[in-house]
Design an enzyme around this catalytic site. Structure first.
Site, short mmCIF file in Angstrom:
data_model
loop_
_atom_site.label_atom_id
_atom_site.label_comp_id
_atom_site.label_asym_id
_atom_site.label_seq_id
_atom_site.Cartn_x
_atom_site.Cartn_y
_atom_site.Cartn_z
N LYS A 62 27.42 45.08 40.27
CA LYS A 62 28.15 44.03 39.55
C LYS A 62 27.92 42.67 40.23
CE LYS A 62 31.42 47.39 37.82
NZ LYS A 62 32.62 48.19 38.06
N GLN A 106 38.16 48.00 41.56
CA GLN A 106 37.31 49.18 41.31
C GLN A 106 38.17 50.44 41.36
OE1 GLN A 106 33.93 49.07 40.50
NE2 GLN A 106 34.18 51.24 40.08
N ASP A 129 38.20 43.49 33.23
CA ASP A 129 37.97 44.90 32.91
C ASP A 129 38.77 45.30 31.66
OD1 ASP A 129 36.24 46.58 34.09
OD2 ASP A 129 37.60 47.31 35.66
#
Ligand code: NAP
Length: 296
Positions: A62, A106, A129
Site C-alpha cells: 500500500k 490493518q 477502508d
C-alpha cells in the site's frame, strides 16, 4: 485513457478482467491529478499492530502504491503486545492530525484487542477502508462517504470492462461486512441497478442460484468453490477469495473450467486483489478532497 478494445481473452474466449492493468491506470490517473494540483501532500497513514507476515506485506504494498500515486505515506507500527490504549492513542493522533487524510488500520488486530473500538476512532472522512459503522451507515443511506475497497474494486472492473449491470442478476457469495454485504449494496444502488442476491454457507442449491446470475462475485474463501456448473454461459465471474493451500494461493473460482463458459473472468492472482489497492488510492484522494486539502 488506454482503450481496452484489445481485450485479452482466455483460451475459452472469456474476457480477462485484468486488475493489475486497471489498478495501474487508476494510480497513474491519480498521480497526474496530484501533480497537476502542485503536489498538495495527500497523506495516507497506516497502523500495523504485531508481526503478522501477510499484513506486513499488504501494508508495504500500500505504501509503495501510494508513492507511485504521488502521495505521502506515514506508518505507525506497534508491537504484538501493544495494549488497547496504545492502539487507540495511535489512531486518535492520526485522526487529530490535519496533515493526515486517510487512515488504514490493518486488520486483523492481534487477539485480545477490540478492533471495533479502534475503528470507531477513525473519522468517516478519513476512513479510506470504508469499514467503520459510520461509513457503512453512509453507504446504506446513500450519503457521501468511503466504500470498502474490495467491493468497490469489483465495481470498477465491471465498469471498465463494459459489463452491463442494469437489470441484471448478480449473486454475491459471502456476507461479511468487509466484502459481501457492501458488494450487495453497491449492486442494488441506483445507477448500478442490478438485482442482487446474497448467498452464504446456508444457501440451498448454491450452484443453481449462481446459474441464474449474469454476474457472480465469489467471496467465500473456499478454494475452487465455483466450478463450471455454477455459471450461466456468458456470465461475468469475479473471484475475491484467497485460500492458502498446499498448491499455493488459490481463489474461490475454478478458473480453468469456468473460463470455458464465462463471458468475462478475473484472473487469480491479478484480478480483484490489485483493485483493492487501486481503490484505496482512489479513496485517499477523495478523503483529501472531503477534508478540503485538494480542490473539489
Ligand atoms: P469471511 O468473513 O470469512 O466470510 C466468508 C463468507 O463466505 C461468509 O459469509 C460465509 O457464510 C461464506 N461462505 C463460506 N463458505 C461458503 C460456502 N461453502 N458456500 C457459500 N458461502 C460460504 O471472509 P471475508 O473477509 O468476506 O473474505 C472472503 C474471502 O475474500 C477470503 O478468502 C479473503 O481472504 C478474501 N479477501 C480478498 C480480498 C481481495 O482484495 N481480493 C480482500 C478481502 C478479502 P456464513 O456467513 O454463512 O458463514
Amino acid at each position: 485513457m488506454t482503450s481496452y478494445d484489445d481485450f485479452v481473452r482466455t483460451d475459452g474466449g472469456a474476457v480477462l478482467m485484468d486488475g493489475n492493468r486497471l489498478r495501474d491506470e487508476i494510480v497513474a490517473g491519480i498521480r497526474e491529478e496530484i501533480d497537476s494540483l502542485g503536489n498538495p501532500g495527500v497523506c495516507l497513514a497506516t497502523v500495523l499492530v504485531g508481526g503478522d507476515r501477510p499484513s506486513q506485506i499488504y501494508v508495504r504494498n500500500k505504501h509503495r502504491k501510494a508513492g507511485e500515486a504521488g502521495m505521502i505515506s506515514r506508518h505507525v507500527e506497534l508491537p504484538e503486545d501493544a495494549t488497547q490504549d496504545d492502539v487507540e492513542h495511535a489512531v486518535r493522533s492520526l485522526a487529530d492530525d490535519p496533515e493526515v487524510h486517510g487512515i488504514l488500520v490493518q486488520l486483523p488486530l492481534p487477539a485480545g484487542l477490540d478492533a471495533e473500538a479502534v475503528l470507531d476512532l477513525v473519522p468517516p472522512e478519513k476512513d479510506v477502508d470504508g469499514l467503520t459503522e459510520r461509513s457503512m451507515g453512509r453507504l446504506v443511506r446513500g450519503r457521501i462517504g468511503h466504500v470498502p475497497c474490495t467491493p468497490l474494486g469489483v465495481m470498477r472492473l465491471l465498469e471498465r470492462y463494459g459489463v452491463e449491470t442494469s437489470g441484471k442478476n448478480a449473486v454475491v457469495i459471502g456476507r461479511s461486512t468487509l466484502v459481501g454485504l457492501p458488494q450487495v449494496l453497491l449492486f442494488g444502488r441506483k445507477g448500478c441497478d442490478a438485482t442482487p442476491t446474497l448467498a452464504h454457507s446456508r444457501t440451498a442449491d448454491l450452484a443453481g442460484v449462481c446459474r441464474q446470475a449474469d454476474i457472480v462475485v465469489a467471496a467465500a474463501g473456499m478454494a475452487r468453490l465455483v466450478t463450471a456448473d455454477f455459471v450461466k454461459p456468458g456470465a461475468a465471474v469475479l473471484d475475491v477469495g484467497i485460500s492458502r493451500t498446499e498448491a499455493g494461493i488459490v481463489g474461490d473460482v475454478d478458473f480453468d473450467s469456468v473460463q470455458e463458459i464465462a463471458g468475462a473472468i478475473t484472473p487469480m492472482p491479478g484480478g480483484t486483489g490489485p483493485m483493492t489497492i487501486g481503490c484505496l488510492m482512489e479513496n485517499t484522494l477523495a478523503a483529501a478532497r472531503m477534508l478540503g486539502a485538494v480542490p473539489g
